[in-house]
Design a protein around this motif. Structure first.
Motif, mmCIF file in Angstrom:
data_model
loop_
_atom_site.group_PDB
_atom_site.id
_atom_site.type_symbol
_atom_site.label_atom_id
_atom_site.label_comp_id
_atom_site.label_asym_id
_atom_site.label_seq_id
_atom_site.Cartn_x
_atom_site.Cartn_y
_atom_site.Cartn_z
ATOM 1 N N GLY A 189 0.734 -0.971 -0.036
ATOM 2 C CA GLY A 189 0.050 -0.113 -0.110
ATOM 3 C C GLY A 189 0.928 1.430 0.020
ATOM 4 N N ILE A 190 1.636 1.348 0.972
ATOM 5 C CA ILE A 190 2.827 2.404 0.979
ATOM 6 C C ILE A 190 3.346 2.609 -0.385
ATOM 7 C CG2 ILE A 190 4.748 3.542 1.870
ATOM 8 C CD1 ILE A 190 3.850 2.229 4.615
ATOM 9 N N VAL A 191 4.038 1.449 -0.710
ATOM 10 C CA VAL A 191 4.866 1.686 -1.949
ATOM 11 C C VAL A 191 4.092 1.868 -3.368
ATOM 12 C CG1 VAL A 191 6.575 0.452 -3.452
ATOM 13 C CG2 VAL A 191 6.828 0.384 -1.223
ATOM 14 N N ASN A 192 3.335 0.961 -3.733
ATOM 15 C CA ASN A 192 2.442 1.067 -4.996
ATOM 16 C C ASN A 192 1.165 1.930 -4.995
ATOM 17 O OD1 ASN A 192 4.195 -1.109 -5.958
ATOM 18 N ND2 ASN A 192 2.513 -2.724 -5.569
ATOM 19 N N HIS A 193 0.822 2.332 -3.789
ATOM 20 C CA HIS A 193 -0.351 3.283 -3.816
ATOM 21 C C HIS A 193 -0.147 4.646 -3.779
ATOM 22 C CE1 HIS A 193 -2.885 -0.529 -2.381
ATOM 23 N NE2 HIS A 193 -2.510 -0.678 -3.651
ATOM 24 N N HIS A 194 0.886 4.782 -2.551
ATOM 25 C CA HIS A 194 1.456 6.270 -2.348
ATOM 26 C C HIS A 194 2.603 6.605 -2.838
ATOM 27 C CE1 HIS A 194 -2.175 6.456 0.607
ATOM 28 N NE2 HIS A 194 -1.988 5.093 0.745
ATOM 29 N N ILE A 195 3.397 5.876 -2.778
ATOM 30 C CA ILE A 195 4.900 6.406 -3.351
ATOM 31 C C ILE A 195 4.829 6.379 -5.025
ATOM 32 C CG2 ILE A 195 7.334 6.064 -3.568
ATOM 33 C CD1 ILE A 195 7.043 5.175 -0.546
ATOM 34 N N LEU A 196 4.788 5.249 -5.377
ATOM 35 C CA LEU A 196 4.952 5.018 -6.903
ATOM 36 C C LEU A 196 3.787 5.449 -7.504
ATOM 37 C CD1 LEU A 196 6.885 1.574 -7.124
ATOM 38 C CD2 LEU A 196 7.727 4.036 -7.194
ATOM 39 N N GLN A 197 2.362 5.197 -7.177
ATOM 40 C CA GLN A 197 1.292 5.607 -7.487
ATOM 41 C C GLN A 197 0.987 4.744 -8.791
ATOM 42 O OE1 GLN A 197 -0.411 9.372 -7.234
ATOM 43 N NE2 GLN A 197 0.828 9.968 -5.524
ATOM 44 N N ILE A 198 1.271 3.396 -8.774
ATOM 45 C CA ILE A 198 1.120 2.699 -10.063
ATOM 46 C C ILE A 198 -0.047 2.080 -10.101
ATOM 47 C CG2 ILE A 198 3.547 2.283 -10.335
ATOM 48 C CD1 ILE A 198 3.148 -0.536 -9.288
ATOM 49 N N HIS A 199 -1.041 2.076 -8.943
ATOM 50 C CA HIS A 199 -2.609 1.893 -8.909
ATOM 51 C C HIS A 199 -3.031 2.091 -7.651
ATOM 52 C CE1 HIS A 199 -0.771 -2.146 -7.580
ATOM 53 N NE2 HIS A 199 -1.592 -2.130 -6.488
ATOM 54 N N HIS A 200 -4.122 2.125 -7.532
ATOM 55 C CA HIS A 200 -4.761 2.384 -6.225
ATOM 56 C C HIS A 200 -5.827 1.182 -5.974
ATOM 57 C CE1 HIS A 200 -2.989 6.325 -6.130
ATOM 58 N NE2 HIS A 200 -2.995 6.280 -7.323
ATOM 59 N N VAL A 201 -6.169 1.054 -4.896
ATOM 60 C CA VAL A 201 -7.075 -0.054 -4.498
ATOM 61 C C VAL A 201 -8.360 -0.341 -5.307
ATOM 62 C CG1 VAL A 201 -8.446 -1.128 -2.439
ATOM 63 C CG2 VAL A 201 -6.232 -0.177 -2.133
ATOM 64 N N ASN A 202 -9.159 0.809 -5.490
ATOM 65 C CA ASN A 202 -10.394 0.748 -5.995
ATOM 66 C C ASN A 202 -10.472 1.746 -7.141
ATOM 67 O OD1 ASN A 202 -13.009 0.560 -7.244
ATOM 68 N ND2 ASN A 202 -13.891 0.525 -5.224
ATOM 69 N N GLU A 203 -10.123 1.469 -8.230
ATOM 70 C CA GLU A 203 -10.158 2.621 -9.301
ATOM 71 C C GLU A 203 -11.372 2.708 -10.307
ATOM 72 O OE1 GLU A 203 -6.660 1.848 -11.726
ATOM 73 O OE2 GLU A 203 -5.352 2.475 -10.173
ATOM 74 N N THR A 204 -12.291 2.101 -9.637
ATOM 75 C CA THR A 204 -13.935 1.950 -10.226
ATOM 76 C C THR A 204 -14.596 3.200 -9.724
ATOM 77 O OG1 THR A 204 -14.936 0.516 -8.684
ATOM 78 C CG2 THR A 204 -13.560 -0.613 -10.560
ATOM 79 N N VAL A 205 -14.088 3.742 -8.597
ATOM 80 C CA VAL A 205 -14.549 4.910 -7.894
ATOM 81 C C VAL A 205 -14.057 6.077 -8.296
ATOM 82 C CG1 VAL A 205 -15.442 3.566 -6.046
ATOM 83 C CG2 VAL A 205 -13.203 4.917 -5.993
ATOM 84 N N PRO A 206 -14.804 7.289 -8.256
ATOM 85 C CA PRO A 206 -14.037 8.575 -8.714
ATOM 86 C C PRO A 206 -12.672 8.696 -8.175
ATOM 87 C CG PRO A 206 -16.543 8.986 -8.079
ATOM 88 C CD PRO A 206 -16.097 7.718 -7.770
ATOM 89 N N ALA A 207 -11.659 9.307 -8.926
ATOM 90 C CA ALA A 207 -10.606 9.497 -8.413
ATOM 91 C C ALA A 207 -10.301 10.004 -7.063
ATOM 92 C CB ALA A 207 -9.595 10.247 -9.496
ATOM 93 N N ASN A 208 -11.110 11.165 -6.621
ATOM 94 C CA ASN A 208 -10.860 11.818 -5.301
ATOM 95 C C ASN A 208 -11.395 10.840 -4.293
ATOM 96 O OD1 ASN A 208 -13.778 11.490 -6.013
ATOM 97 N ND2 ASN A 208 -14.017 13.974 -5.260
ATOM 98 N N GLN A 209 -11.924 9.788 -4.551
ATOM 99 C CA GLN A 209 -12.193 8.803 -3.263
ATOM 100 C C GLN A 209 -11.209 7.833 -3.285
ATOM 101 O OE1 GLN A 209 -16.096 7.198 -4.084
ATOM 102 N NE2 GLN A 209 -16.971 9.043 -4.373
ATOM 103 N N TRP A 210 -10.011 7.656 -4.185
ATOM 104 C CA TRP A 210 -9.031 6.687 -4.084
ATOM 105 C C TRP A 210 -8.153 6.572 -2.832
ATOM 106 C CZ3 TRP A 210 -6.309 6.981 -9.420
ATOM 107 C CH2 TRP A 210 -7.399 6.760 -10.606
ATOM 108 N N ILE A 211 -8.012 7.968 -2.229
ATOM 109 C CA ILE A 211 -7.254 7.822 -0.968
ATOM 110 C C ILE A 211 -8.018 7.203 0.150
ATOM 111 C CG2 ILE A 211 -8.337 10.252 -0.348
ATOM 112 C CD1 ILE A 211 -4.669 9.127 0.069
ATOM 113 N N TYR A 212 -9.273 7.349 0.103
ATOM 114 C CA TYR A 212 -9.950 6.728 1.157
ATOM 115 C C TYR A 212 -9.960 5.016 1.081
ATOM 116 C CZ TYR A 212 -12.177 11.058 1.547
ATOM 117 O OH TYR A 212 -12.421 12.488 1.643
ATOM 118 N N TRP A 213 -10.014 4.524 -0.141
ATOM 119 C CA TRP A 213 -9.749 3.048 -0.330
ATOM 120 C C TRP A 213 -8.295 2.697 0.016
ATOM 121 C CZ3 TRP A 213 -13.731 -0.607 -1.253
ATOM 122 C CH2 TRP A 213 -14.714 0.166 -1.693
ATOM 123 N N ASP A 214 -7.324 3.531 -0.599
ATOM 124 C CA ASP A 214 -5.979 3.299 -0.012
ATOM 125 C C ASP A 214 -5.696 3.341 1.329
ATOM 126 O OD1 ASP A 214 -5.723 2.989 -2.965
ATOM 127 O OD2 ASP A 214 -4.491 5.174 -3.107
#
Length: 168
Positions: A112-137
């Motif tokens: 979660g820290i590496v891929n979602h926050h540092i590298l941002q190569i993907h997020h947990v739930n990309e089916t929701v609006p992008a402004n909600q990704w942080i909550y899933w992450d």
């Protein structure tokens, strides 16, 4: 001649952690990538899953991800097998479950820290609006931290169970 005390080994915590790392990765890849299709390895790194070509790239890297989690499980099984073939003290099932939960939690926190926050190569739930990704992450990180803490507590409980002298 060695005494039975020096010939015995404690529970191989690293085996459970390796198994948990692998199973955590399998859960992520199977449930989040394949079943729910919330994201793939590189969907936020310029390869959205909106064409056959970018899906091919993501499928390859999803496969590389699964290969690494497979290696984690193989390492865990090898460590567990090696330890189980030696004389050892009784192990509590709580120790295996706790150490595996710790590994699963470590997987979630690090991934979660590496891929979602540092590298941002993907997020947990990309089916929701992008402004909600942080909550899933963030929820993914909290879930991982809870598993890590709960696993440690369970491991410690198992150690206490096996360290207690037998009742008469």
């Amino acid at each position: 001649m060695t005494s039975s005390k020096t010939a015995t080994k404690g529970f191989p915590t690293s085996a459970g952690v390796w198994l948990g790392l692998g199973l955590g990765g399998f859960f992520d890849g199977i449930v989040l990538h394949q079943i729910l299709q919330w994201h793939h390895m590189l969907t936020s790194a310029g390869y959205p899953a909106d064409s056959v070509e970018t899906l091919k790239v993501n499928t390859f890297w999803d496969g590389m991800f699964h290969a690494s989690t497979y290696i984690f499980v193989a390492i865990g099984l090898a460590v567990l097998w090696r330890a189980a073939r030696r004389p050892h003290l009784p192990w509590s099932g709580k120790m295996l479950a706790g150490s595996m939960l710790m590994g699963f939690g470590i997987f979630n926190v690090v991934e979660g820290i590496v891929n979602h926050h540092i590298l941002q190569i993907h997020h947990v739930n990309e089916t929701v609006p992008a402004n909600q990704w942080i909550y899933w992450d963030g929820g993914f990180l909290l879930w991982g931290a809870a598993m890590l803490i709960g696993g440690r507590l369970l491991l410690n409980a198992g150690k206490r169970d096996t360290a207690a002298p037998p009742s008469s």
